[in-house]
Scaffold this active site. Structure first.
Site, PDB file in Angstrom:
ATOM      1  N   SER A 153      -3.611 -39.210 -31.315  1.00  0.00           N
ATOM      2  CA  SER A 153      -2.446 -38.855 -32.722  1.00  0.00           C
ATOM      3  C   SER A 153      -2.572 -37.472 -32.987  1.00  0.00           C
ATOM      4  CB  SER A 153      -3.378 -39.702 -33.741  1.00  0.00           C
ATOM      5  OG  SER A 153      -2.352 -39.896 -34.907  1.00  0.00           O
TER       6      SER A 153
ATOM      7  N   ASP B  36       3.769 -48.846 -32.450  1.00  0.00           N
ATOM      8  CA  ASP B  36       3.718 -47.678 -33.162  1.00  0.00           C
ATOM      9  C   ASP B  36       4.987 -46.724 -33.008  1.00  0.00           C
ATOM     10  OD1 ASP B  36       2.642 -44.944 -33.581  1.00  0.00           O
ATOM     11  OD2 ASP B  36       1.336 -45.076 -32.273  1.00  0.00           O
TER      12      ASP B  36
ATOM     13  N   HIS C 184      -1.536 -48.313 -33.747  1.00  0.00           N
ATOM     14  CA  HIS C 184      -2.030 -46.981 -33.872  1.00  0.00           C
ATOM     15  C   HIS C 184      -3.319 -47.074 -34.354  1.00  0.00           C
ATOM     16  CE1 HIS C 184      -1.030 -42.711 -33.738  1.00  0.00           C
ATOM     17  NE2 HIS C 184      -2.097 -42.655 -34.876  1.00  0.00           N
TER      18      HIS C 184
END
Length: 307
Positions: free
Chosen positions: A149, A243, A273
């Site tokens: 991320s 996502d 995610h």
């Protein structure tokens, strides 16, 4: 988007368990509140350490890091945690780093960079770069850069910046990274209301990253803004299909390949995610984590098993 058709029962159970600790409206809390619920969630999912792991907290050029080792490693993985640049730290991805260490046999250095909004860009990048330089100097081993991320953003930013400045970066593995893609199209719209990460949440995290005008043409802020993708280390990008950030991984692969580099994109069907936390309870996540570990190990050995 018909998520009931895309997401299997195991993953829905993971989503429900996540929301027990980290509510869907978490970004509406104060920063302190967001960190509190995120830390609670991470503790809930913590798996403990595999056998044979040692972990030590030290200062890396002033940046707190946790060094994991098992046996006599000959490679160092520098790991940058996710959390939107706002939440997370050495505890949030503690077990993930320990498992990467055991599965690859490599040393892992987890970087505790300073968080937004107290510290804004480029502080997160500066801390990441300082810790990476320390790891290279302290251990003298070739490096693999990895992160998820926001941490995937930082890993890529370090990879771009390290060209001509740091030798022996053997590769990078980016896990559902946010790389600064165009939020007006593609997966940002298709999955604007995806479970566990929405477009609105991404936009919130973006607004607290900088002061004044948003940086433009700054690869340490958004690696997709770079104008030169040549000379990057071999790169494996792993994304979750459900996502908003998914297309960043595809686009980043395409830029590297267009510049003549090695890049491979793995898009995990039915994944959302944050699925690293599901790696022991969801079969699809477990399989993906195995692919991630294999990628890190292969790049560390100079192998490219994706042709």
């Amino acid at each position: 988007m018909d998520y009931n058709a895309l997401i299997d029962e195991e993953t829905w159970a993971f989503i429900a368990r996540t929301l027990e600790s980290y509510p869907e409206d978490a970004v509406e809390l104060t920063i302190e509140g967001q960190r509190a619920v995120y830390d609670t969630m991470c503790r809930e999912f913590h798996q403990g350490y595999p056998d044979g792991i040692s972990a030590t907290d030290v200062s890396a050029n002033g940046v707190p890091v946790r060094v994991y080792s098992a046996g006599q490693p000959t490679r160092t993985v520098v790991y940058y945690h996710g959390g939107g640049f706002v939440v997370g730290g050495l505890e949030s991805h503690d077990d993930v780093c320990a498992e990467i260490c055991v599965q690859t046999g490599y040393r892992v250095v987890a970087v505790d960079y300073r968080l937004c909004p107290e510290f804004r860009h480029p502080v997160q990048f500066q801390d990441s770069w300082a810790a990476t330089q320390w790891a290279a100097s302290e251990f003298g081993d070739p490096l693999i850069l990895a992160g998820d991320s926001a941490g995937g953003n930082l890993a890529a930013a370090v990879a771009h910046f390290s060209r001509g400045r740091l030798d022996n970066v053997l590769g990078q593995v980016l896990i559902y990274p946010g790389l600064g893609g165009d939020m007006s199209k593609g997966s940002y719209l298709d999955h604007a209301n995806a479970p566990l990460l929405t477009l609105a949440e991404i936009q919130f995290y973006q607004t607290v990253r900088f002061d004044g005008e948003e940086p433009v043409g700054d690869a340490t802020y958004a690696p997709l803004q770079d104008t030169d993708f040549a000379g990057l280390p071999p790169s494996v990008i792993v994304t979750a299909d459900c996502d908003p950030l998914r297309d960043d991984g595809r686009d980043y692969r395409d830029r590297i390949q267009a510049a003549g580099g090695l890049a491979h994109w793995i898009n995990e069907d039915g994944m959302v995610h944050g699925y690293l936390r599901a790696r022991t309870t969801v079969t699809r996540a477990q399989d993906s984590f195995e692919r991630i570990s294999i990628a890190i190990e292969a790049l560390g050995q100079g192998l490219w098993p994706y042709d």
